[in-house]
Design a protein around this motif. Structure first.
Motif, PDB file in Angstrom:
ATOM      1  N   SER A  24      28.304  33.452  39.177  1.00  0.00           N
ATOM      2  CA  SER A  24      28.609  34.520  40.127  1.00  0.00           C
ATOM      3  C   SER A  24      29.750  34.126  41.070  1.00  0.00           C
ATOM      4  O   SER A  24      29.751  33.028  41.629  1.00  0.00           O
ATOM      5  CB  SER A  24      27.354  34.841  40.946  1.00  0.00           C
ATOM      6  OG  SER A  24      27.640  35.831  41.898  1.00  0.00           O
ATOM      7  N   GLY A  25      30.719  35.006  41.228  1.00  0.00           N
ATOM      8  CA  GLY A  25      31.813  34.783  42.164  1.00  0.00           C
ATOM      9  C   GLY A  25      33.018  34.060  41.587  1.00  0.00           C
ATOM     10  O   GLY A  25      34.030  33.913  42.256  1.00  0.00           O
ATOM     11  N   ILE A  26      32.930  33.600  40.350  1.00  0.00           N
ATOM     12  CA  ILE A  26      34.056  32.887  39.745  1.00  0.00           C
ATOM     13  C   ILE A  26      34.827  33.825  38.827  1.00  0.00           C
ATOM     14  O   ILE A  26      34.248  34.518  37.992  1.00  0.00           O
ATOM     15  CB  ILE A  26      33.585  31.639  38.980  1.00  0.00           C
ATOM     16  CG1 ILE A  26      33.037  30.636  39.983  1.00  0.00           C
ATOM     17  CG2 ILE A  26      34.723  31.049  38.158  1.00  0.00           C
ATOM     18  CD1 ILE A  26      32.664  29.309  39.407  1.00  0.00           C
ATOM     19  N   ARG A  27      36.149  33.846  39.026  1.00  0.00           N
ATOM     20  CA  ARG A  27      37.041  34.662  38.196  1.00  0.00           C
ATOM     21  C   ARG A  27      38.106  33.748  37.602  1.00  0.00           C
ATOM     22  O   ARG A  27      38.527  32.787  38.234  1.00  0.00           O
ATOM     23  CB  ARG A  27      37.700  35.750  39.047  1.00  0.00           C
ATOM     24  CG  ARG A  27      36.662  36.719  39.628  1.00  0.00           C
ATOM     25  CD  ARG A  27      37.238  37.580  40.712  1.00  0.00           C
ATOM     26  NE  ARG A  27      37.421  36.734  41.900  1.00  0.00           N
ATOM     27  CZ  ARG A  27      38.220  37.022  42.902  1.00  0.00           C
ATOM     28  NH1 ARG A  27      38.934  38.125  42.889  1.00  0.00           N
ATOM     29  NH2 ARG A  27      38.334  36.221  43.937  1.00  0.00           N
ATOM     30  N   VAL A  28      38.556  34.060  36.413  1.00  0.00           N
ATOM     31  CA  VAL A  28      39.564  33.249  35.732  1.00  0.00           C
ATOM     32  C   VAL A  28      40.662  34.155  35.212  1.00  0.00           C
ATOM     33  O   VAL A  28      40.392  35.233  34.677  1.00  0.00           O
ATOM     34  CB  VAL A  28      38.943  32.466  34.552  1.00  0.00           C
ATOM     35  CG1 VAL A  28      40.003  31.679  33.797  1.00  0.00           C
ATOM     36  CG2 VAL A  28      37.855  31.525  35.052  1.00  0.00           C
ATOM     37  N   GLY A  29      41.905  33.713  35.395  1.00  0.00           N
ATOM     38  CA  GLY A  29      43.047  34.438  34.853  1.00  0.00           C
ATOM     39  C   GLY A  29      44.008  33.471  34.195  1.00  0.00           C
ATOM     40  O   GLY A  29      44.013  32.276  34.514  1.00  0.00           O
ATOM     41  N   HIS A  30      44.798  33.986  33.259  1.00  0.00           N
ATOM     42  CA  HIS A  30      45.751  33.129  32.554  1.00  0.00           C
ATOM     43  C   HIS A  30      47.045  33.893  32.317  1.00  0.00           C
ATOM     44  O   HIS A  30      47.038  35.106  32.084  1.00  0.00           O
ATOM     45  CB  HIS A  30      45.177  32.667  31.219  1.00  0.00           C
ATOM     46  CG  HIS A  30      46.132  31.808  30.453  1.00  0.00           C
ATOM     47  ND1 HIS A  30      46.313  30.482  30.755  1.00  0.00           N
ATOM     48  CD2 HIS A  30      46.978  32.096  29.449  1.00  0.00           C
ATOM     49  CE1 HIS A  30      47.234  29.984  29.940  1.00  0.00           C
ATOM     50  NE2 HIS A  30      47.654  30.954  29.136  1.00  0.00           N
ATOM     51  N   TRP A  31      48.157  33.171  32.357  1.00  0.00           N
ATOM     52  CA  TRP A  31      49.475  33.714  32.041  1.00  0.00           C
ATOM     53  C   TRP A  31      50.176  32.728  31.121  1.00  0.00           C
ATOM     54  O   TRP A  31      50.104  31.518  31.330  1.00  0.00           O
ATOM     55  CB  TRP A  31      50.280  33.903  33.330  1.00  0.00           C
ATOM     56  CG  TRP A  31      51.683  34.337  33.071  1.00  0.00           C
ATOM     57  CD1 TRP A  31      52.121  35.608  32.844  1.00  0.00           C
ATOM     58  CD2 TRP A  31      52.840  33.498  33.035  1.00  0.00           C
ATOM     59  NE1 TRP A  31      53.475  35.596  32.651  1.00  0.00           N
ATOM     60  CE2 TRP A  31      53.941  34.311  32.763  1.00  0.00           C
ATOM     61  CE3 TRP A  31      53.030  32.123  33.184  1.00  0.00           C
ATOM     62  CZ2 TRP A  31      55.226  33.815  32.643  1.00  0.00           C
ATOM     63  CZ3 TRP A  31      54.306  31.632  33.065  1.00  0.00           C
ATOM     64  CH2 TRP A  31      55.391  32.474  32.804  1.00  0.00           C
ATOM     65  N   THR A  32      50.850  33.253  30.107  1.00  0.00           N
ATOM     66  CA  THR A  32      51.570  32.408  29.163  1.00  0.00           C
ATOM     67  C   THR A  32      53.006  32.894  29.040  1.00  0.00           C
ATOM     68  O   THR A  32      53.247  34.099  28.938  1.00  0.00           O
ATOM     69  CB  THR A  32      50.918  32.459  27.761  1.00  0.00           C
ATOM     70  OG1 THR A  32      49.589  31.971  27.863  1.00  0.00           O
ATOM     71  CG2 THR A  32      51.690  31.617  26.764  1.00  0.00           C
ATOM     72  N   ASP A  33      53.926  31.971  29.062  1.00  0.00           N
ATOM     73  CA  ASP A  33      55.342  32.246  28.770  1.00  0.00           C
ATOM     74  C   ASP A  33      55.583  31.727  27.361  1.00  0.00           C
ATOM     75  O   ASP A  33      55.738  30.520  27.148  1.00  0.00           O
ATOM     76  CB  ASP A  33      56.245  31.540  29.779  1.00  0.00           C
ATOM     77  CG  ASP A  33      57.723  31.815  29.541  1.00  0.00           C
ATOM     78  OD1 ASP A  33      58.095  32.237  28.426  1.00  0.00           O
ATOM     79  OD2 ASP A  33      58.504  31.601  30.479  1.00  0.00           O
ATOM     80  N   VAL A  43      41.489  29.387  38.287  1.00  0.00           N
ATOM     81  CA  VAL A  43      40.069  29.626  38.516  1.00  0.00           C
ATOM     82  C   VAL A  43      39.934  29.991  39.988  1.00  0.00           C
ATOM     83  O   VAL A  43      40.167  29.158  40.864  1.00  0.00           O
ATOM     84  CB  VAL A  43      39.220  28.375  38.187  1.00  0.00           C
ATOM     85  CG1 VAL A  43      37.750  28.645  38.439  1.00  0.00           C
ATOM     86  CG2 VAL A  43      39.460  27.930  36.751  1.00  0.00           C
ATOM     87  N   LEU A  44      39.626  31.260  40.252  1.00  0.00           N
ATOM     88  CA  LEU A  44      39.395  31.717  41.627  1.00  0.00           C
ATOM     89  C   LEU A  44      37.925  31.544  41.946  1.00  0.00           C
ATOM     90  O   LEU A  44      37.059  31.996  41.197  1.00  0.00           O
ATOM     91  CB  LEU A  44      39.787  33.189  41.785  1.00  0.00           C
ATOM     92  CG  LEU A  44      41.260  33.513  41.650  1.00  0.00           C
ATOM     93  CD1 LEU A  44      41.480  35.020  41.682  1.00  0.00           C
ATOM     94  CD2 LEU A  44      42.061  32.836  42.759  1.00  0.00           C
ATOM     95  N   LEU A  45      37.651  30.895  43.055  1.00  0.00           N
ATOM     96  CA  LEU A  45      36.281  30.591  43.465  1.00  0.00           C
ATOM     97  C   LEU A  45      35.830  31.595  44.512  1.00  0.00           C
ATOM     98  O   LEU A  45      36.646  32.364  45.034  1.00  0.00           O
ATOM     99  CB  LEU A  45      36.243  29.157  43.984  1.00  0.00           C
ATOM    100  CG  LEU A  45      36.709  28.144  42.920  1.00  0.00           C
ATOM    101  CD1 LEU A  45      37.018  26.799  43.537  1.00  0.00           C
ATOM    102  CD2 LEU A  45      35.687  28.031  41.816  1.00  0.00           C
ATOM    103  N   PRO A  46      34.556  31.630  44.854  1.00  0.00           N
ATOM    104  CA  PRO A  46      34.105  32.547  45.902  1.00  0.00           C
ATOM    105  C   PRO A  46      34.910  32.336  47.195  1.00  0.00           C
ATOM    106  O   PRO A  46      35.434  31.246  47.442  1.00  0.00           O
ATOM    107  CB  PRO A  46      32.639  32.171  46.097  1.00  0.00           C
ATOM    108  CG  PRO A  46      32.227  31.558  44.795  1.00  0.00           C
ATOM    109  CD  PRO A  46      33.452  30.843  44.294  1.00  0.00           C
ATOM    110  N   ASP A  47      35.023  33.382  48.007  1.00  0.00           N
ATOM    111  CA  ASP A  47      35.856  33.325  49.218  1.00  0.00           C
ATOM    112  C   ASP A  47      35.531  32.147  50.128  1.00  0.00           C
ATOM    113  O   ASP A  47      36.413  31.600  50.776  1.00  0.00           O
ATOM    114  CB  ASP A  47      35.743  34.632  50.003  1.00  0.00           C
ATOM    115  CG  ASP A  47      36.445  35.783  49.320  1.00  0.00           C
ATOM    116  OD1 ASP A  47      37.149  35.553  48.303  1.00  0.00           O
ATOM    117  OD2 ASP A  47      36.292  36.928  49.789  1.00  0.00           O
ATOM    118  N   GLU A  48      34.268  31.738  50.193  1.00  0.00           N
ATOM    119  CA  GLU A  48      33.906  30.603  51.051  1.00  0.00           C
ATOM    120  C   GLU A  48      34.307  29.267  50.433  1.00  0.00           C
ATOM    121  O   GLU A  48      34.189  28.223  51.063  1.00  0.00           O
ATOM    122  CB  GLU A  48      32.417  30.621  51.390  1.00  0.00           C
ATOM    123  CG  GLU A  48      31.501  30.410  50.216  1.00  0.00           C
ATOM    124  CD  GLU A  48      31.155  31.681  49.428  1.00  0.00           C
ATOM    125  OE1 GLU A  48      30.275  31.583  48.564  1.00  0.00           O
ATOM    126  OE2 GLU A  48      31.762  32.742  49.662  1.00  0.00           O
ATOM    127  N   GLY A  49      34.781  29.312  49.191  1.00  0.00           N
ATOM    128  CA  GLY A  49      35.210  28.100  48.512  1.00  0.00           C
ATOM    129  C   GLY A  49      34.052  27.437  47.787  1.00  0.00           C
ATOM    130  O   GLY A  49      32.916  27.916  47.817  1.00  0.00           O
TER     131      GLY A  49
END
Length: 122
Positions: A24-33, A43-49
């Motif tokens: 819960s609260g963890i989001r992941v994104g990726h970009w490739t060139d 890896v974005l963690l919950p706002d409180e870290g």
């Protein structure tokens, strides 16, 4: 009588894929060139870290923010982790992640109206 599940039931139970985004609260994104054959995963963690630790190895590691994660330091939590390599460009990718979090008011409070997002890249 209760006992261990039958082999087929055990396989079904353990075969379910578990990923980091199941937390819960963890989001992941990726970009490739594709042209440069490089990319960045965040890896974005919950706002409180989240509490984090690091082990830096190698003869010439490029790091940023990792010294903050040693025990006994002021910073105990990170707000994102940027997996982008240790080159100057990879380390600089964390700037965009910091801007993203700062625009949303996420970060370590360092003053009445100032927060610093902690984003160790690697």
């Amino acid at each position: 009588m209760h006992g261990p599940p039958a082999p087929a039931a055990r396989l079904t139970f353990y075969a379910r894929a578990r990923t980091i985004t199941d937390v819960s609260g963890i989001r992941v994104g990726h970009w490739t060139d594709g042209e440069s054959r490089t990319g960045c995963t965040v890896v974005l963690l919950p706002d409180e870290g989240a509490v984090a630790g690091v082990d830096v190895r190698g003869p010439a590691p490029g790091t940023r923010e990792t010294d903050l994660l040693r025990p006994g330091r002021l910073v105990e939590r990170v707000h994102a982790i940027c997996l982008c390599g240790g080159s100057a460009f990879g380390l600089g990718a964390a700037d965009g992640v910091m801007r993203f979090l700062l625009e949303r008011g996420v970060g370590l409070p360092v003053g009445p109206h100032l927060r610093v997002p902690i984003v160790p890249p690697r």
